[in-house]
Scaffold this active site. Structure first.
Site, PDB file in Angstrom:
ATOM      1  N   GLY A 184       0.837  -1.203   0.000  1.00 53.20           N
ATOM      2  CA  GLY A 184       0.000   0.000   0.000  1.00 53.20           C
ATOM      3  C   GLY A 184       0.865   1.244   0.000  1.00 53.20           C
ATOM      4  O   GLY A 184       2.022   1.215  -0.442  1.00 53.20           O
ATOM      5  N   SER A 185       0.301   2.307   0.555  1.00 50.11           N
ATOM      6  CA  SER A 185       0.981   3.598   0.460  1.00 50.11           C
ATOM      7  C   SER A 185       2.106   3.728   1.490  1.00 50.11           C
ATOM      8  O   SER A 185       2.135   3.018   2.506  1.00 50.11           O
ATOM      9  CB  SER A 185      -0.027   4.718   0.682  1.00 50.11           C
ATOM     10  N   ALA A 187       2.527   6.242   3.480  1.00 50.73           N
ATOM     11  CA  ALA A 187       2.021   6.786   4.748  1.00 50.73           C
ATOM     12  C   ALA A 187       1.552   5.662   5.664  1.00 50.73           C
ATOM     13  O   ALA A 187       1.913   5.623   6.853  1.00 50.73           O
ATOM     14  CB  ALA A 187       0.876   7.757   4.472  1.00 50.73           C
ATOM     15  N   VAL A 188       0.777   4.729   5.124  1.00 50.76           N
ATOM     16  CA  VAL A 188       0.286   3.625   5.962  1.00 50.76           C
ATOM     17  C   VAL A 188       1.425   2.645   6.258  1.00 50.76           C
ATOM     18  O   VAL A 188       1.474   2.035   7.330  1.00 50.76           O
ATOM     19  CB  VAL A 188      -0.939   2.930   5.318  1.00 50.76           C
ATOM     20  N   GLY A 189       2.372   2.553   5.338  1.00 49.39           N
ATOM     21  CA  GLY A 189       3.555   1.712   5.576  1.00 49.39           C
ATOM     22  C   GLY A 189       4.244   2.104   6.871  1.00 49.39           C
ATOM     23  O   GLY A 189       4.685   1.258   7.653  1.00 49.39           O
ATOM     24  N   GLU A 206       5.670  -3.354   0.653  1.00 47.52           N
ATOM     25  CA  GLU A 206       5.577  -3.207  -0.806  1.00 47.52           C
ATOM     26  C   GLU A 206       4.864  -1.881  -1.051  1.00 47.52           C
ATOM     27  O   GLU A 206       3.637  -1.813  -1.009  1.00 47.52           O
ATOM     28  CB  GLU A 206       4.785  -4.381  -1.397  1.00 47.52           C
ATOM     29  N   CYS A 240       0.825   0.112  -9.203  1.00 46.44           N
ATOM     30  CA  CYS A 240       1.968   0.669  -8.458  1.00 46.44           C
ATOM     31  C   CYS A 240       3.188   0.865  -9.341  1.00 46.44           C
ATOM     32  O   CYS A 240       3.991   1.756  -9.110  1.00 46.44           O
ATOM     33  CB  CYS A 240       2.309  -0.224  -7.285  1.00 46.44           C
TER      34      CYS A 240
HETATM   35  P1  NAD Z   1      -5.347   0.940   0.816  1.00 46.65           P
HETATM   36  O1  NAD Z   1      -6.033   2.208   1.171  1.00 46.65           O
HETATM   37  O2  NAD Z   1      -6.180  -0.188   0.308  1.00 46.65           O
HETATM   38  O3  NAD Z   1      -4.515   0.479   2.062  1.00 46.65           O
HETATM   39  C1  NAD Z   1      -3.811  -0.754   2.085  1.00 46.65           C
HETATM   40  C2  NAD Z   1      -4.107  -1.473   3.368  1.00 46.65           C
HETATM   41  O4  NAD Z   1      -3.801  -0.645   4.475  1.00 46.65           O
HETATM   42  C3  NAD Z   1      -5.557  -1.888   3.513  1.00 46.65           C
HETATM   43  O5  NAD Z   1      -5.610  -3.217   3.941  1.00 46.65           O
HETATM   44  C4  NAD Z   1      -6.114  -0.935   4.552  1.00 46.65           C
HETATM   45  O6  NAD Z   1      -7.113  -1.514   5.353  1.00 46.65           O
HETATM   46  C5  NAD Z   1      -4.905  -0.588   5.382  1.00 46.65           C
HETATM   47  N1  NAD Z   1      -4.968   0.766   5.948  1.00 46.65           N
HETATM   48  C6  NAD Z   1      -5.319   1.909   5.308  1.00 46.65           C
HETATM   49  N2  NAD Z   1      -5.206   2.972   6.139  1.00 46.65           N
HETATM   50  C7  NAD Z   1      -4.769   2.482   7.327  1.00 46.65           C
HETATM   51  C8  NAD Z   1      -4.455   3.060   8.592  1.00 46.65           C
HETATM   52  N3  NAD Z   1      -4.570   4.381   8.810  1.00 46.65           N
HETATM   53  N4  NAD Z   1      -4.037   2.247   9.587  1.00 46.65           N
HETATM   54  C9  NAD Z   1      -3.909   0.924   9.386  1.00 46.65           C
HETATM   55  N5  NAD Z   1      -4.191   0.320   8.204  1.00 46.65           N
HETATM   56  C10 NAD Z   1      -4.617   1.065   7.199  1.00 46.65           C
HETATM   57  O7  NAD Z   1      -4.277   1.146  -0.287  1.00 46.65           O
HETATM   58  P2  NAD Z   1      -3.481   2.432  -0.652  1.00 46.65           P
HETATM   59  O8  NAD Z   1      -2.598   2.778   0.476  1.00 46.65           O
HETATM   60  O9  NAD Z   1      -4.365   3.473  -1.244  1.00 46.65           O
HETATM   61  O10 NAD Z   1      -2.650   1.780  -1.860  1.00 46.65           O
HETATM   62  C11 NAD Z   1      -2.130   2.533  -2.867  1.00 46.65           C
HETATM   63  C12 NAD Z   1      -0.627   2.569  -2.736  1.00 46.65           C
HETATM   64  O11 NAD Z   1      -0.140   1.236  -2.722  1.00 46.65           O
HETATM   65  C13 NAD Z   1       0.070   3.246  -3.874  1.00 46.65           C
HETATM   66  O12 NAD Z   1       1.106   4.032  -3.361  1.00 46.65           O
HETATM   67  C14 NAD Z   1       0.641   2.100  -4.684  1.00 46.65           C
HETATM   68  O13 NAD Z   1       1.774   2.445  -5.424  1.00 46.65           O
HETATM   69  C15 NAD Z   1       0.947   1.113  -3.610  1.00 46.65           C
HETATM   70  N6  NAD Z   1       0.956  -0.243  -4.131  1.00 46.65           N
HETATM   71  C16 NAD Z   1       2.137  -0.915  -4.087  1.00 46.65           C
HETATM   72  C17 NAD Z   1       2.192  -2.186  -4.606  1.00 46.65           C
HETATM   73  C18 NAD Z   1       3.455  -2.973  -4.582  1.00 46.65           C
HETATM   74  O14 NAD Z   1       3.378  -4.172  -4.823  1.00 46.65           O
HETATM   75  N7  NAD Z   1       4.596  -2.380  -4.288  1.00 46.65           N
HETATM   76  C19 NAD Z   1       1.055  -2.772  -5.165  1.00 46.65           C
HETATM   77  C20 NAD Z   1      -0.117  -2.036  -5.162  1.00 46.65           C
HETATM   78  C21 NAD Z   1      -0.170  -0.774  -4.635  1.00 46.65           C
END
Ligand code: NAD
Length: 456
Positions: A184-185, A187-189, A206, A240
């Protein structure tokens, strides 16, 4: 959360360690996919307007291919292997055994909502772990389908789907896991890593960011344009590793723009809204976010720019030279807008990339060996892909992951097996021939012999 304590019991029972159990789970997952292929395509269409072919290649078949690989290789990868034993440790045996970690949490993002949870699941199961899957709540239909299907097919004492929003995920992250893989993003990472630090849980992150695409003067323009358009606008730009922006020299600017426009029309027609192969934006929030980028760049549009709030449609759009300090160039676009930035030379392009965070993917289109060498040696990225976009994902011998801000750790193929395993060295010494040199008092003769033997 009771299922997590149950998983601990399952794990300590040793059940998940047997290769038979791992194979059984992989076969059950295969069966789950095959028996529910149509419902999977429907869910992906409901979430992202994905056409069947796109869902097939980038999600469904992708996971099936993973399962086939792991079914073939798990037994070998799970084997204990002998390594050499230095003279000082003789008589003895040295081995390395891959052991499962325990209970792992896999959190997926919404853009490839099936693949991003099931592909790590395949690796985690093959490595012999219990797994909690947390699909993104934004891809509602796929999350619901997974929550319904997984318990029907997989071992409930070792695999669970946990659905929920941010509050629920925050609760989940308070639990103790043995590894967390988060997609995911950025920020949440950080939130995930912070939560993991409570128990010193290792993480694989990731993440995303801006993946640049350099187009050199010496390139096959027609194929370059076709591959950029395909890689950018698949899943309506919500990938991504989609090329985030293009860097091109003044000499190539016009020919490239013309070729991109032609490729765009060829792939999606003059009105992409009518194309059955073009997806939609995941939700209103992201629609508004991307529309904001469009508004700021109205005067710089080359083609596209149309939107439809009701169906969350945003046309594939090319934008020329946006302000480098504007949000579209400072944030990951993650939508169907492709800025084209004019850059004086390849040296400047490299400098442009090195002035920013390390990307998840870097694309270079060039027929020139010197340029290729320069980009390879002078930049750092999760992956470098020369003359194609996205397809490097199909090579399961490649580790998939970022570097720096685009992520840490990797998976796919053996890399995934390794991520979810601990490689435990085992030294098995004999009681026979107990060398006295290591024991105090450390006399001169003992030290001499010890230093000599330590060379072997
Ligand atoms: P998302 O909003 O679906 O979040 C991902 C996960 O994090 C979800 O399971 C969600 O429940 C959890 N989450 C969200 N906010 C949270 C919080 N405040 N606290 C705890 N958990 C939380 O996805 P996203 O973040 O919008 O994803 C988009 C990003 O992911 C982009 O930056 C994209 O480049 C990246 N991405 C990376 C890959 C990769 O394989 N490297 C693949 C797909 C997407």
């Amino acid at each position: 959360m009771e299922f997590i304590s149950q998983f601990k019991k399952t794990f300590t029972s040793g059940k998940t360690r047997s290769v038979e159990w791992r194979h059984g789970q992989l076969l059950a997952l295969k069966q789950m996919l095959e028996e529910n292929e149509k419902s999977i395509y429907q869910a992906l269409h409901d979430d992202l307007g994905k056409c069947e072919f796109e869902s097939h290649i980038s999600e469904y078949a992708f996971v099936l291919k993973d399962i086939a690989l792991f079914l073939k290789k798990t037994k070998t990868w799970a084997k204990t292997r002998n390594v050499s034993t230095p003279l000082l440790l003789q008589p003895g045996h040295s081995k390395i055994t891959p052991e499962p970690l325990g209970t792992v949490l896999i959190m997926g993002a919404w853009n490839y909502p099936l693949q991003l949870v099931l592909s790590p699941l395949v690796a985690a199961l093959a490595a012999g772990n219990c797994v909690v899957l947390k699909p993104s709540e934004l891809s509602v239909a796929t999350s619901k389908l997974l929550a319904e299907l997984v318990p029907k097919y997989l071992d409930k004492s070792a695999v669970a789907v946990y659905e929920g929003d941010v509050a629920a995920t925050t609760e989940l992250l308070k639990q103790r896991f043995d590894h967390i893989m988060y997609t995911g993003s950025e920020a949440v990472g950080k939130i995930v890593m912070r939560a993991a630090s409570e128990y010193l849980t290792p993480v694989t992150l990731e993440l995303g960011g801006k993946s640049p695409c350099i187009v050199d003067n010496n390139t096959n323009l027609k194929v370059t344009a076709a591959r950029i358009i395909w890689g950018k606008f698949i899943n309506a730009g919500q990938t991504c590793i989609a090329p985030d922006y293009i860097l091109v020299t003044p000499l190539m600017r016009e020919p490239l723009i013309k070729a991109l426009q032609q490729a765009l029309i060829k792939q999606f027609g003059r009105d992409p809204k009518q194309s059955e192969d073009y997806g939609r934006i995941i939700n209103d929030r992201h629609f508004q976010r991307i529309s904001g980028y469009l508004k700021e760049n109205e005067e710089r549009l080359i083609i596209g720019g149309q939107t439809d709030k009701k169906t969350k449609y945003i046309a594939p759009t090319l934008i020329f030279n946006p302000e480098l300090t504007s949000p579209i160039m400072e944030e990951e676009i993650f939508g169907p807008l492709l800025p084209i930035i004019e850059i004086a030379s390849m040296d400047k392009a490299i400098q442009f990339i090195n002035d920013r965070e390390k990307p998840l993917a870097l694309y270079l289109f060039s027929n020139d060996d010197l340029t290729i060498k320069m980009v390879k040696n002078e930049t750092s990225s999760g992956t470098l892909s020369i003359n194609d976009t996205l397809t490097f994902m199909l090579n399961s011998d490649f580790p998939f992951g970022g570097v720096g801000h685009s992520g840490m750790g990797s998976y796919h193929g053996k890399w995934g097996f390794d991520t979810f395993s601990h490689f435990k060295p085992i030294l098995h010494k004999s009681f026979f021939a107990d060398m006295p040199m290591r024991y105090a008092p450390y006399s001169n003769w003992k030290q001499k012999i010890f230093k000599f033997l330590a060379k072997f």
